[in-house]
Design an enzyme around this catalytic site. Sequence first.
Site, mmCIF file in Angstrom:
data_model
loop_
_atom_site.group_PDB
_atom_site.id
_atom_site.type_symbol
_atom_site.label_atom_id
_atom_site.label_comp_id
_atom_site.label_asym_id
_atom_site.label_seq_id
_atom_site.Cartn_x
_atom_site.Cartn_y
_atom_site.Cartn_z
ATOM 1 N N ARG A 81 0.846 -1.189 0.000
ATOM 2 C CA ARG A 81 0.000 0.000 0.000
ATOM 3 C C ARG A 81 0.887 1.247 0.000
ATOM 4 O O ARG A 81 1.968 1.258 0.565
ATOM 5 C CB ARG A 81 -0.904 0.036 1.240
ATOM 6 C CG ARG A 81 -2.096 -0.911 1.148
ATOM 7 C CD ARG A 81 -2.996 -0.786 2.356
ATOM 8 N NE ARG A 81 -2.360 -1.276 3.558
ATOM 9 C CZ ARG A 81 -1.760 -0.534 4.474
ATOM 10 N NH1 ARG A 81 -1.716 0.791 4.356
ATOM 11 N NH2 ARG A 81 -1.206 -1.075 5.541
ATOM 12 N N TYR A 209 -1.298 -3.263 -6.929
ATOM 13 C CA TYR A 209 -1.174 -3.950 -5.639
ATOM 14 C C TYR A 209 -2.524 -4.011 -4.910
ATOM 15 O O TYR A 209 -3.243 -3.001 -4.812
ATOM 16 C CB TYR A 209 -0.136 -3.250 -4.738
ATOM 17 C CG TYR A 209 -0.168 -3.851 -3.348
ATOM 18 C CD1 TYR A 209 0.337 -5.140 -3.132
ATOM 19 C CD2 TYR A 209 -0.789 -3.201 -2.288
ATOM 20 C CE1 TYR A 209 0.250 -5.735 -1.889
ATOM 21 C CE2 TYR A 209 -0.880 -3.793 -1.036
ATOM 22 C CZ TYR A 209 -0.369 -5.062 -0.847
ATOM 23 O OH TYR A 209 -0.480 -5.663 0.380
ATOM 24 N N LYS A 218 -9.733 -2.086 1.470
ATOM 25 C CA LYS A 218 -9.338 -0.942 2.304
ATOM 26 C C LYS A 218 -10.125 0.312 1.922
ATOM 27 O O LYS A 218 -10.499 1.102 2.777
ATOM 28 C CB LYS A 218 -7.840 -0.677 2.148
ATOM 29 C CG LYS A 218 -6.977 -1.854 2.541
ATOM 30 C CD LYS A 218 -7.195 -2.247 3.971
ATOM 31 C CE LYS A 218 -6.380 -3.454 4.351
ATOM 32 N NZ LYS A 218 -6.639 -3.879 5.730
ATOM 33 N N HIS A 238 -10.708 -2.077 11.412
ATOM 34 C CA HIS A 238 -9.639 -2.961 10.917
ATOM 35 C C HIS A 238 -9.471 -4.090 11.939
ATOM 36 O O HIS A 238 -8.488 -4.136 12.672
ATOM 37 C CB HIS A 238 -8.364 -2.130 10.791
ATOM 38 C CG HIS A 238 -7.276 -2.769 10.005
ATOM 39 N ND1 HIS A 238 -5.948 -2.409 10.125
ATOM 40 C CD2 HIS A 238 -7.287 -3.754 9.066
ATOM 41 C CE1 HIS A 238 -5.210 -3.119 9.305
ATOM 42 N NE2 HIS A 238 -5.989 -3.951 8.656
ATOM 43 N N SER A 260 -1.589 -3.807 10.140
ATOM 44 C CA SER A 260 -1.301 -4.703 9.021
ATOM 45 C C SER A 260 -0.072 -5.556 9.325
ATOM 46 O O SER A 260 0.917 -5.053 9.880
ATOM 47 C CB SER A 260 -1.017 -3.874 7.766
ATOM 48 O OG SER A 260 -2.051 -2.949 7.574
ATOM 49 N N CYS A 262 0.422 -7.896 11.464
ATOM 50 C CA CYS A 262 0.707 -8.139 12.887
ATOM 51 C C CYS A 262 -0.059 -9.352 13.413
ATOM 52 O O CYS A 262 -0.284 -9.487 14.617
ATOM 53 C CB CYS A 262 0.367 -6.906 13.721
ATOM 54 S SG CYS A 262 1.533 -5.564 13.459
ATOM 55 N N ASP A 287 -9.784 -9.510 8.817
ATOM 56 C CA ASP A 287 -9.204 -8.180 8.554
ATOM 57 C C ASP A 287 -10.152 -7.016 8.840
ATOM 58 O O ASP A 287 -9.707 -5.971 9.259
ATOM 59 C CB ASP A 287 -8.742 -8.115 7.090
ATOM 60 C CG ASP A 287 -7.825 -6.935 6.805
ATOM 61 O OD1 ASP A 287 -6.940 -6.658 7.640
ATOM 62 O OD2 ASP A 287 -7.993 -6.286 5.759
ATOM 63 N N ARG A 379 1.658 -12.106 -0.850
ATOM 64 C CA ARG A 379 0.294 -12.320 -0.364
ATOM 65 C C ARG A 379 -0.361 -13.551 -0.964
ATOM 66 O O ARG A 379 -0.019 -13.978 -2.065
ATOM 67 C CB ARG A 379 -0.566 -11.105 -0.743
ATOM 68 C CG ARG A 379 -0.127 -9.802 -0.097
ATOM 69 C CD ARG A 379 -0.587 -9.737 1.318
ATOM 70 N NE ARG A 379 -0.182 -8.532 2.016
ATOM 71 C CZ ARG A 379 -0.916 -7.945 2.959
ATOM 72 N NH1 ARG A 379 -2.075 -8.437 3.303
ATOM 73 N NH2 ARG A 379 -0.470 -6.887 3.594
HETATM 74 C C1 OXD Z 1 -3.335 -4.535 5.102
HETATM 75 C C2 OXD Z 1 -4.043 -5.681 4.469
HETATM 76 O O1 OXD Z 1 -2.391 -3.986 4.513
HETATM 77 O O2 OXD Z 1 -4.957 -6.220 5.100
HETATM 78 O O3 OXD Z 1 -3.730 -4.175 6.217
HETATM 79 O O4 OXD Z 1 -3.729 -6.032 3.323
HETATM 80 MN MN MN Z 2 -5.438 -5.195 6.930
#
Ligand code: OXD
Ligand code: MN
Length: 595
Positions: A81, A209, A218, A238, A260, A262, A287, A379
């Site tokens: 991002r 991306y 998002k 989130h 993100s 984590c 998420d 990912r």
């Molecule tokens: C982030 C995702 O970047 O969920 O938080 O992809």
């Molecule tokens: Mn996320």
Amino acid sequence: MAAPDVTVPKTSMTSNPHLMKWIEDCARLAKPDRIVWCDGSEAEKERLTKEAVDAGILMPLNQQKWPGCYLHRSNPNDVARVEHLTFICTPNKVDAGPTNNWMDPDEAYTKLANHFDGSMKGRTMYVVPYVMGPIGSPFSKIGVELTDSIYVALNMRIMARMGRQALEMLGSSNDFNRGLHCTGDINPERRFICHFPQDNTIWSFGSGYGGNVLLGKKCLALRIGSYLGREEGWLAEHMLILGVTSPQGETTYVAAAFPSACGKTNFAMMIPPKEYTGWKIETVGDDIAWMRVGPDGQLYAINPEAGYFGVVPGTNNKTNPNAMASIRKDTIFTNVAVTEDGEPWWEGKDGEVPERLTDWQGRPWVKGSAEKAAHPNSRFTAPAANNPALSPKVNDPQGVPISAIIFGGRRSNTVPLVLQAFNWTHGVFLGATMGSETTAAATGKVGVVRRDPMAMLPFCGYNMGDYFQHWLDMQKSIDKLPKIFQVNWFRQDSNGKFIWPGFGDNMRVLKWVLDRVAGRVAGKETLLGWVPKQGDLDVRGLDISKEALAEATSIKEEEWKTELKSQETFFEQLGSKAPEALLLQRKLLLARLEG
Ligand code: OXD
Ligand code: MN
């Protein structure tokens, strides 16, 4: 204006005049050669996948071992991002607030229209209708994404309820998010992710991306969603959502915010350790949570997504067996390495490191190389239906009742393993003052502590001060308030080693959370909140010394004085928008520390 070169093809799926007019306008601007409606069918998936393979956009992985799995390699300048190129375009700058980049909407439309103008010449524009949330749910929102990327169309099919069903739910309504995306020439100088909350519109240019281009995620579910949530009296967060069922068959639902990369996916799919025979964790979401007050006055949550866009490195059969099962078929991998046998590979995968690989950029890689074979933010896009621990409530239009909310940052020091807020306002303060070390999910330096309130710093679509006030105001409309907790799995010892084992053993902390929610255990009051009394945190069978546990749970006053300074700087940034109730919480904590 000149007539469009390309007409919007008729479809049996819809004749919605608002939708048709908007697609025509966008086509007139971007000038694609073709417009293709996506219906979300299996046949369409097969056709698009074949086209993507023929065009070199997807590469089949070993189909015997990884059926239906493909690899996509993105441009190396486009792997995360881009927070510095993400804008909230509200008429007044103050409404975006100091934590967002802001552009005037007229300026943003004009600037981006220049980029979009003719940008799809020679390309196909896919019309991707989708629903965020269960079909027919009062929580759900409809979006339509126009994109020139077949990769986006295929990913959206996994991440959302995509196709015909969305158009059926939309009917003739004008209430849908208008998302326009063009990959452009992937030039970071011409990359913009612009949100127009007052128009329920997103324009994304110059990236491929996921977080920048899968516009339901998002952009709609968090940035526009949080704006709509404030207008309509709900919360877009989130957060993962999980259900935990005790051996007695009692299920409790918990929502948890972590920044993100984590470990939200790991926590949402956790398998409890062997001491917890009979306990079961089920995933509602990994998420995003949309939360509303139900008719009974409780807070209910849905996961608006239908798939997982998860971080691959570190995923293995120890850290997350359910994720490993989820990605075994029908998954799109982005920027992982490949073995000589055509299998995906990443750092932290089970088994031996292969002698030779092709790295995420398609270059030969040999064992021992200093460079990572898979990109740290590589990912997987996997259907939620693949998850063996999927909650049976995942499609429930009413959502699940939330009993606890957990806030957790990545902190190598300062923040103890777990504590419970004294009350709702204090809990909002804990969330609002969350800090976390940055990760590879966004471009920029990794490992720097920044304030990341409620893990929403990059995702709040309006002024962060108003967002805090909205959280505080929600208290009045919730009869049975969820209890609020703070956790930190990432504390390190003096050698830089993580003290707490994390992963499945986080069940032990979750168990204390559940016990507090049910009023089964008392807590110990500290300056920061309630913590487990001696012996209440279950460490049976865990290889952790008394000293290490004491370190993981310690509260060091000197560290907290530094922390409070950083919180003060953050609140100052919000100026008069910083709610008094939170400033007061900070003062009270300071008084307790200095008292
Ligand atoms: C982030 C995702 O970047 O969920 O938080 O992809
Ligand atoms: Mn996320």
